[in-house]
Design a protein around this motif. Structure first.
Motif, mmCIF file in Angstrom:
data_model
loop_
_atom_site.group_PDB
_atom_site.id
_atom_site.type_symbol
_atom_site.label_atom_id
_atom_site.label_comp_id
_atom_site.label_asym_id
_atom_site.label_seq_id
_atom_site.Cartn_x
_atom_site.Cartn_y
_atom_site.Cartn_z
ATOM 1 N N ILE A 1 -30.274 -4.355 21.785
ATOM 2 C CA ILE A 1 -30.763 -3.139 21.134
ATOM 3 C C ILE A 1 -30.418 -1.898 21.952
ATOM 4 O O ILE A 1 -29.983 -0.881 21.400
ATOM 5 C CB ILE A 1 -32.283 -3.247 20.902
ATOM 6 N N PHE A 2 -30.623 -1.964 23.255
ATOM 7 C CA PHE A 2 -30.293 -0.829 24.117
ATOM 8 C C PHE A 2 -28.803 -0.501 24.022
ATOM 9 O O PHE A 2 -28.417 0.671 23.938
ATOM 10 C CB PHE A 2 -30.661 -1.137 25.570
ATOM 11 N N GLU A 3 -27.968 -1.533 24.026
ATOM 12 C CA GLU A 3 -26.519 -1.304 23.961
ATOM 13 C C GLU A 3 -26.125 -0.681 22.629
ATOM 14 O O GLU A 3 -25.312 0.244 22.584
ATOM 15 C CB GLU A 3 -25.770 -2.623 24.170
ATOM 16 N N LYS A 4 -26.713 -1.171 21.539
ATOM 17 C CA LYS A 4 -26.381 -0.607 20.232
ATOM 18 C C LYS A 4 -26.839 0.845 20.130
ATOM 19 O O LYS A 4 -26.105 1.711 19.618
ATOM 20 C CB LYS A 4 -27.007 -1.438 19.114
ATOM 21 N N ALA A 5 -28.050 1.134 20.611
ATOM 22 C CA ALA A 5 -28.548 2.515 20.574
ATOM 23 C C ALA A 5 -27.676 3.429 21.431
ATOM 24 O O ALA A 5 -27.461 4.595 21.091
ATOM 25 C CB ALA A 5 -29.997 2.564 21.037
ATOM 26 N N SER A 6 -27.158 2.909 22.537
ATOM 27 C CA SER A 6 -26.267 3.689 23.400
ATOM 28 C C SER A 6 -24.955 3.996 22.683
ATOM 29 O O SER A 6 -24.408 5.094 22.790
ATOM 30 C CB SER A 6 -25.993 2.926 24.699
ATOM 31 N N LYS A 7 -24.452 3.014 21.949
ATOM 32 C CA LYS A 7 -23.234 3.244 21.161
ATOM 33 C C LYS A 7 -23.480 4.295 20.083
ATOM 34 O O LYS A 7 -22.604 5.120 19.791
ATOM 35 C CB LYS A 7 -22.767 1.939 20.524
ATOM 36 N N LEU A 8 -24.665 4.281 19.521
ATOM 37 C CA LEU A 8 -25.009 5.283 18.519
ATOM 38 C C LEU A 8 -25.113 6.670 19.135
ATOM 39 O O LEU A 8 -24.839 7.673 18.456
ATOM 40 C CB LEU A 8 -26.323 4.897 17.826
ATOM 41 N N GLU A 9 -25.473 6.740 20.420
ATOM 42 C CA GLU A 9 -25.450 8.024 21.116
ATOM 43 C C GLU A 9 -24.022 8.568 21.171
ATOM 44 O O GLU A 9 -23.779 9.752 20.899
ATOM 45 C CB GLU A 9 -26.023 7.882 22.530
ATOM 46 N N TRP A 10 -23.074 7.711 21.534
ATOM 47 C CA TRP A 10 -21.665 8.146 21.554
ATOM 48 C C TRP A 10 -21.238 8.585 20.162
ATOM 49 O O TRP A 10 -20.564 9.612 20.000
ATOM 50 C CB TRP A 10 -20.756 7.015 22.038
ATOM 51 N N MET A 11 -21.611 7.799 19.160
ATOM 52 C CA MET A 11 -21.233 8.122 17.785
ATOM 53 C C MET A 11 -21.809 9.462 17.350
ATOM 54 O O MET A 11 -21.168 10.205 16.597
ATOM 55 C CB MET A 11 -21.701 7.015 16.840
ATOM 56 N N PHE A 12 -23.000 9.795 17.849
ATOM 57 C CA PHE A 12 -23.621 11.070 17.477
ATOM 58 C C PHE A 12 -22.811 12.237 18.034
ATOM 59 O O PHE A 12 -22.556 13.215 17.335
ATOM 60 C CB PHE A 12 -25.062 11.113 17.994
ATOM 61 N N TRP A 13 -22.413 12.142 19.301
ATOM 62 C CA TRP A 13 -21.568 13.193 19.888
ATOM 63 C C TRP A 13 -20.251 13.298 19.116
ATOM 64 O O TRP A 13 -19.782 14.396 18.803
ATOM 65 C CB TRP A 13 -21.252 12.876 21.356
ATOM 66 N N ASP A 14 -19.655 12.150 18.844
ATOM 67 C CA ASP A 14 -18.354 12.127 18.178
ATOM 68 C C ASP A 14 -18.450 12.677 16.764
ATOM 69 O O ASP A 14 -17.569 13.425 16.321
ATOM 70 C CB ASP A 14 -17.807 10.691 18.155
#
Length: 217
Positions: A194-207
């Motif tokens: 879950i932490f890893e997926k949420a972190s990827k979503l952080e990158w996706m938000f910036w992008d």
């Protein structure tokens, strides 16, 4: 596990590196980020935070320790005050778009599903990247930026690189580590995913902000 966050932070360092390398961050750091891109980001951030404060509150209520509950309720209130100030500063003369981007919708929906249907440990793992990644990005920018006087985004940078935010992040980490200490191996594995997926979503938000993402239909 004494320091669950340290382990997962190391495991997901590749995501943090990608965020630091993103042109949104680099242009924000030197003050050259186009104003329309930053406005899009702030607009989407306002929509994200309107849901995130609710998610923090639900997580707090799920905690059995009253002090932990109070921390997350206070954090939700802090989101309202601090972010409203920033958004009033950067959005006051712009048109607000009430429609979340696909990535914003995905991120908030994912967090909401976790905190409403999963364990408190998993809920903590889901909300933590928004704390820790913003702190790490804020520290990174403050350390490497050369344009601090004329940077139009300095108020935003100072908010996430400041001491008050650092204390809040540390407390969120401490609470998550405490719950991880008594979690089963099965729950720990789910927390990592879950932490890893949420972190990827952080990158996706910036992008998505950098590309001013919109719905295709």
């Amino acid at each position: 596990m004494q320091n669950w966050y340290k382990k997962i932070n190391n495991q997901t360092d590749y995501i943090l590196r990608k965020i630091k390398e993103h042109p949104f961050i680099n242009e924000l750091m030197d003050g050259t980020l186009p104003k329309d891109v930053f406005h899009f980001y702030i607009n989407q951030d306002a929509l994200y935070l309107s849901e995130y404060k609710k998610i923090l509150s639900v997580t707090g209520v799920k905690c059995s320790d009253e002090a932990d509950t109070q921390f997350f309720l206070d954090a939700a209130t802090g989101v309202i005050h601090v972010e409203n100030a920033l958004h009033n500063l950067f959005l006051k003369q712009e048109t607000f778009n009430p429609v979340p981007s696909p990535t914003c919708e995905l991120y908030t929906s994912y967090l909401s599903r976790i905190v409403h249907t999963h364990s408190v440990e998993e809920s903590l793992a889901a909300i933590l990247p928004c704390f820790t990644i913003y702190k790490q990005v804020g520290d990174y920018i403050l350390k490497h930026q050369t344009n601090t006087i004329k940077n139009p985004y300095q108020n935003w940078i100072n908010t996430y690189g400041g001491e008050d935010f650092a204390k809040s992040v540390q407390k969120a980490v401490e609470i998550t580590n405490k719950h991880a200490q008594t979690a089963s191996d099965e729950i720990l594995t789910k927390m990592e995913m879950i932490f890893e997926k949420a972190s990827k979503l952080e990158w996706m938000f910036w992008d998505s902000a950098y590309n001013k993402e919109s719905w295709k239909l």
